[in-house]
Design an enzyme around this catalytic site. Sequence first.
Site, PDB file in Angstrom:
ATOM      1  N   ASP A  34      -1.344   8.621  -1.822  1.00 41.53           N
ATOM      2  CA  ASP A  34      -1.220   9.726  -2.784  1.00 41.53           C
ATOM      3  C   ASP A  34      -2.078  10.870  -2.271  1.00 41.53           C
ATOM      4  O   ASP A  34      -3.305  10.767  -2.223  1.00 41.53           O
ATOM      5  CB  ASP A  34      -1.689   9.244  -4.165  1.00 41.53           C
ATOM      6  CG  ASP A  34      -1.917  10.375  -5.170  1.00 41.53           C
ATOM      7  OD1 ASP A  34      -1.592  11.540  -4.861  1.00 41.53           O
ATOM      8  OD2 ASP A  34      -2.438  10.089  -6.262  1.00 41.53           O
ATOM      9  N   HIS A  65      -7.854  -0.854  -5.110  1.00 41.23           N
ATOM     10  CA  HIS A  65      -7.653  -0.387  -3.736  1.00 41.23           C
ATOM     11  C   HIS A  65      -8.598   0.770  -3.405  1.00 41.23           C
ATOM     12  O   HIS A  65      -9.134   0.844  -2.296  1.00 41.23           O
ATOM     13  CB  HIS A  65      -6.197   0.032  -3.527  1.00 41.23           C
ATOM     14  CG  HIS A  65      -5.243  -1.114  -3.402  1.00 41.23           C
ATOM     15  ND1 HIS A  65      -4.213  -1.148  -2.494  1.00 41.23           N
ATOM     16  CD2 HIS A  65      -5.164  -2.292  -4.083  1.00 41.23           C
ATOM     17  CE1 HIS A  65      -3.548  -2.287  -2.614  1.00 41.23           C
ATOM     18  NE2 HIS A  65      -4.105  -2.996  -3.591  1.00 41.23           N
ATOM     19  N   HIS A  73      -3.596  14.374  -2.943  1.00 39.31           N
ATOM     20  CA  HIS A  73      -3.857  15.357  -3.992  1.00 39.31           C
ATOM     21  C   HIS A  73      -3.440  16.760  -3.567  1.00 39.31           C
ATOM     22  O   HIS A  73      -3.299  17.645  -4.400  1.00 39.31           O
ATOM     23  CB  HIS A  73      -5.340  15.349  -4.367  1.00 39.31           C
ATOM     24  CG  HIS A  73      -5.761  14.145  -5.139  1.00 39.31           C
ATOM     25  ND1 HIS A  73      -6.960  14.066  -5.838  1.00 39.31           N
ATOM     26  CD2 HIS A  73      -5.150  12.950  -5.343  1.00 39.31           C
ATOM     27  CE1 HIS A  73      -7.064  12.890  -6.420  1.00 39.31           C
ATOM     28  NE2 HIS A  73      -5.984  12.187  -6.140  1.00 39.31           N
ATOM     29  N   HIS A 113       0.838  -1.193   0.000  1.00 37.10           N
ATOM     30  CA  HIS A 113       0.000   0.000   0.000  1.00 37.10           C
ATOM     31  C   HIS A 113       0.878   1.249   0.000  1.00 37.10           C
ATOM     32  O   HIS A 113       2.065   1.202   0.345  1.00 37.10           O
ATOM     33  CB  HIS A 113      -0.909   0.024   1.232  1.00 37.10           C
ATOM     34  CG  HIS A 113      -1.881  -1.108   1.307  1.00 37.10           C
ATOM     35  ND1 HIS A 113      -3.020  -1.158   0.531  1.00 37.10           N
ATOM     36  CD2 HIS A 113      -1.873  -2.244   2.060  1.00 37.10           C
ATOM     37  CE1 HIS A 113      -3.686  -2.279   0.803  1.00 37.10           C
ATOM     38  NE2 HIS A 113      -3.013  -2.956   1.733  1.00 37.10           N
ATOM     39  N   HIS A 154      -5.629   8.942  -1.466  1.00 34.04           N
ATOM     40  CA  HIS A 154      -6.026   7.554  -1.738  1.00 34.04           C
ATOM     41  C   HIS A 154      -4.791   6.693  -1.925  1.00 34.04           C
ATOM     42  O   HIS A 154      -3.672   7.196  -2.099  1.00 34.04           O
ATOM     43  CB  HIS A 154      -6.944   7.460  -2.965  1.00 34.04           C
ATOM     44  CG  HIS A 154      -6.321   7.930  -4.247  1.00 34.04           C
ATOM     45  ND1 HIS A 154      -5.587   7.105  -5.068  1.00 34.04           N
ATOM     46  CD2 HIS A 154      -6.342   9.140  -4.853  1.00 34.04           C
ATOM     47  CE1 HIS A 154      -5.180   7.781  -6.135  1.00 34.04           C
ATOM     48  NE2 HIS A 154      -5.612   9.033  -6.025  1.00 34.04           N
ATOM     49  N   CYS A 155      -4.993   5.394  -1.901  1.00 36.10           N
ATOM     50  CA  CYS A 155      -3.926   4.441  -2.179  1.00 36.10           C
ATOM     51  C   CYS A 155      -3.737   4.334  -3.690  1.00 36.10           C
ATOM     52  O   CYS A 155      -4.709   4.344  -4.451  1.00 36.10           O
ATOM     53  CB  CYS A 155      -4.277   3.080  -1.586  1.00 36.10           C
ATOM     54  SG  CYS A 155      -2.918   1.890  -1.612  1.00 36.10           S
ATOM     55  N   HIS A 207     -26.879  17.099  -2.264  1.00 37.86           N
ATOM     56  CA  HIS A 207     -28.065  17.934  -2.096  1.00 37.86           C
ATOM     57  C   HIS A 207     -28.567  17.747  -0.672  1.00 37.86           C
ATOM     58  O   HIS A 207     -28.637  16.626  -0.184  1.00 37.86           O
ATOM     59  CB  HIS A 207     -29.149  17.526  -3.101  1.00 37.86           C
ATOM     60  CG  HIS A 207     -30.461  18.220  -2.891  1.00 37.86           C
ATOM     61  ND1 HIS A 207     -30.703  19.504  -3.331  1.00 37.86           N
ATOM     62  CD2 HIS A 207     -31.594  17.808  -2.285  1.00 37.86           C
ATOM     63  CE1 HIS A 207     -31.943  19.847  -3.003  1.00 37.86           C
ATOM     64  NE2 HIS A 207     -32.503  18.837  -2.362  1.00 37.86           N
ATOM     65  N   MET A 223      -9.969   2.556   0.115  1.00 37.00           N
ATOM     66  CA  MET A 223      -8.750   3.274   0.492  1.00 37.00           C
ATOM     67  C   MET A 223      -8.723   4.696  -0.057  1.00 37.00           C
ATOM     68  O   MET A 223      -7.992   5.029  -0.995  1.00 37.00           O
ATOM     69  CB  MET A 223      -7.513   2.509   0.047  1.00 37.00           C
ATOM     70  CG  MET A 223      -7.331   1.199   0.776  1.00 37.00           C
ATOM     71  SD  MET A 223      -5.649   0.546   0.701  1.00 37.00           S
ATOM     72  CE  MET A 223      -4.824   1.575   1.909  1.00 37.00           C
ATOM     73  N   HIS A 231     -27.826  13.403  -5.305  1.00 35.15           N
ATOM     74  CA  HIS A 231     -29.081  13.630  -6.019  1.00 35.15           C
ATOM     75  C   HIS A 231     -29.153  12.953  -7.383  1.00 35.15           C
ATOM     76  O   HIS A 231     -29.933  13.365  -8.249  1.00 35.15           O
ATOM     77  CB  HIS A 231     -29.410  15.114  -6.147  1.00 35.15           C
ATOM     78  CG  HIS A 231     -30.883  15.408  -6.117  1.00 35.15           C
ATOM     79  ND1 HIS A 231     -31.726  15.081  -7.154  1.00 35.15           N
ATOM     80  CD2 HIS A 231     -31.664  15.946  -5.163  1.00 35.15           C
ATOM     81  CE1 HIS A 231     -32.959  15.452  -6.859  1.00 35.15           C
ATOM     82  NE2 HIS A 231     -32.949  15.972  -5.650  1.00 35.15           N
ATOM     83  N   GLU A 277     -28.711  24.765  -4.665  1.00 35.04           N
ATOM     84  CA  GLU A 277     -29.612  23.675  -4.291  1.00 35.04           C
ATOM     85  C   GLU A 277     -28.903  22.330  -4.354  1.00 35.04           C
ATOM     86  O   GLU A 277     -29.127  21.447  -3.520  1.00 35.04           O
ATOM     87  CB  GLU A 277     -30.841  23.670  -5.204  1.00 35.04           C
ATOM     88  CG  GLU A 277     -30.487  23.532  -6.678  1.00 35.04           C
ATOM     89  CD  GLU A 277     -31.697  23.529  -7.574  1.00 35.04           C
ATOM     90  OE1 GLU A 277     -32.687  22.869  -7.216  1.00 35.04           O
ATOM     91  OE2 GLU A 277     -31.648  24.178  -8.635  1.00 35.04           O
ATOM     92  N   THR A 278     -28.060  22.153  -5.364  1.00 37.20           N
ATOM     93  CA  THR A 278     -27.284  20.932  -5.551  1.00 37.20           C
ATOM     94  C   THR A 278     -25.927  21.353  -6.085  1.00 37.20           C
ATOM     95  O   THR A 278     -25.835  22.290  -6.872  1.00 37.20           O
ATOM     96  CB  THR A 278     -27.975  19.994  -6.566  1.00 37.20           C
ATOM     97  OG1 THR A 278     -29.288  19.691  -6.091  1.00 37.20           O
ATOM     98  CG2 THR A 278     -27.206  18.692  -6.746  1.00 37.20           C
TER      99      THR A 278
END
Length: 382
Positions: free
Chosen positions: A128, A176, A130, A125, A165-166, A286, A181, A337, A310-311
Site C-alpha cells: 500500500d 505485518h 500512501h 503480502h 507498508h503491507c 530531535h 513491513m 525525544h 528543535e523537535t
Amino acid sequence: MLTRRAALIGAAGLAATPLVIKAAQGEEIMDTSMAPPADLSSLKRIKHKLVKPPFVHAHEQIAPAEPRIVEFEMQIVEKEMQISDDAYLQAMTFNGSVPGPMMVVHEGDYVELTLYNSPNNMMQHNIDFHSATGALGGGSLTLVNPGEKTTLRWKATRPGTFVYHCAPGGPMIPWHVVSGMAGAVMVLPRKGLTDHNGKPISYDRVYYIGENDFYVPKDENGEYKRFADVGDSYSDTLEVMNGLIPSHVVFNGRVGALTGDNALTAVQGERVLFVHSQANRDSRPHLIGGHGDLVWEAGKFNNIPDRDLETWFIRGGSAGAALYEFLQPGVYAYVNHNLIEAVNLGATAHVLVEGKWNNDLMEQVVAPTEYNAAHEGKTALP
C-alpha cells in the site's frame, strides 16, 4: 493435508473477508482489467537498484523536463532478525531490510514496481503506497501468494515523503507492519527542493531512518521468546500488540543499528536531509546538538517548510523530512525525544561529523574542576 502455510493464508483470507464482502458494493477488492491501458510508450524508462537503509539509491535532485517511468524490483523476505542483544523477531520484510528501502522519484514520474513473494515464504503480502491514488494505494491490486509476483505502476502526483507498508487485510495488517513491513517513498519536485522563500536548496547527503515499534512476547521467566517461524509467532505477538506497549522502539530494525560502527557520517558544512518514517505510532525526532533548519514535518514539499525546529512531529502512518547544515564536528545523537523510547527501548542514532571546532558557537570556558564547597550557593536563590 493442510499445511501451516495453507492455514496461515486461509487465516489471512478470513481476515480479509469483510473487504471481499464489500467488494461488490464498495469495490475495495478491485478488478481493473476492463479499463483501457495507459499509453506511455513515448516515455523514457530508467531502472534503479534499491539499497539497504539508511542509505538511498543514487538519484538526481533536479529532474529532466519530461516524466519518466522509474522501474524498481523488490523481494518480500520472511526471516528471523535479532533486534537487541536478548531478543529476536520473526520479521516480514521488503527486500530483507527493516525498514524497507526508500524509493526516490520526481513529481510526474511513474513508479513501476515488480513485487516478488518468495516461494519460501508462508504468508500472503501486498503493498500500500500512501503516495499512490486509488485501489487502497495499490494494496488491492498487489496481493500475492508465496511463489507469485506482480507489477504495479502508479503516477507520482504529489511531491513529498510518504510511507508504504503491507496491508493484506484485517488483523494481518498491523501484524505485518509491526513485523517490519514498511518503508518510504520520496517524490521530489521536478525542479528540486525549495526553502521557505521559494529559493532552490539542495542536500549533500540523505539518510532514511525508519522507526519501528516491536512487540516481542516474554515467557514465564521474563525472557523474550524465540519462535520457529513467522506463523508460530502470531498468536503470542498478537496478545502483546493488543496491549499497545512495545517491547522495543528502534531505528532501522534493531537497537544500535545506527550507532557505533554503523553510525551515520557527515562533514562540517554539509547539508544532510533526514527522512524519518513511522508506519504505526507517533514519533518526535530531535537532533541533539543540532536543529531542523528546514522541516517538512508532514513530509509534503508543496508546503512551506518550518524553520529552526528543535523537535518535530511524525504522525503515525507518515514520513517527514528535515534538512540541517552541520556547523560543528563531533558526535550528534538523533533520537525519538520520548527519551524513554530513545534510551531504554532503542530509538537512537548517532551522526559522526568531521571538521574543526568553532569556539564562537560553543566554548568550554572552564573545564570541570574542584571548588571550595564553603562558597557553594552563596549567590543562588534559596
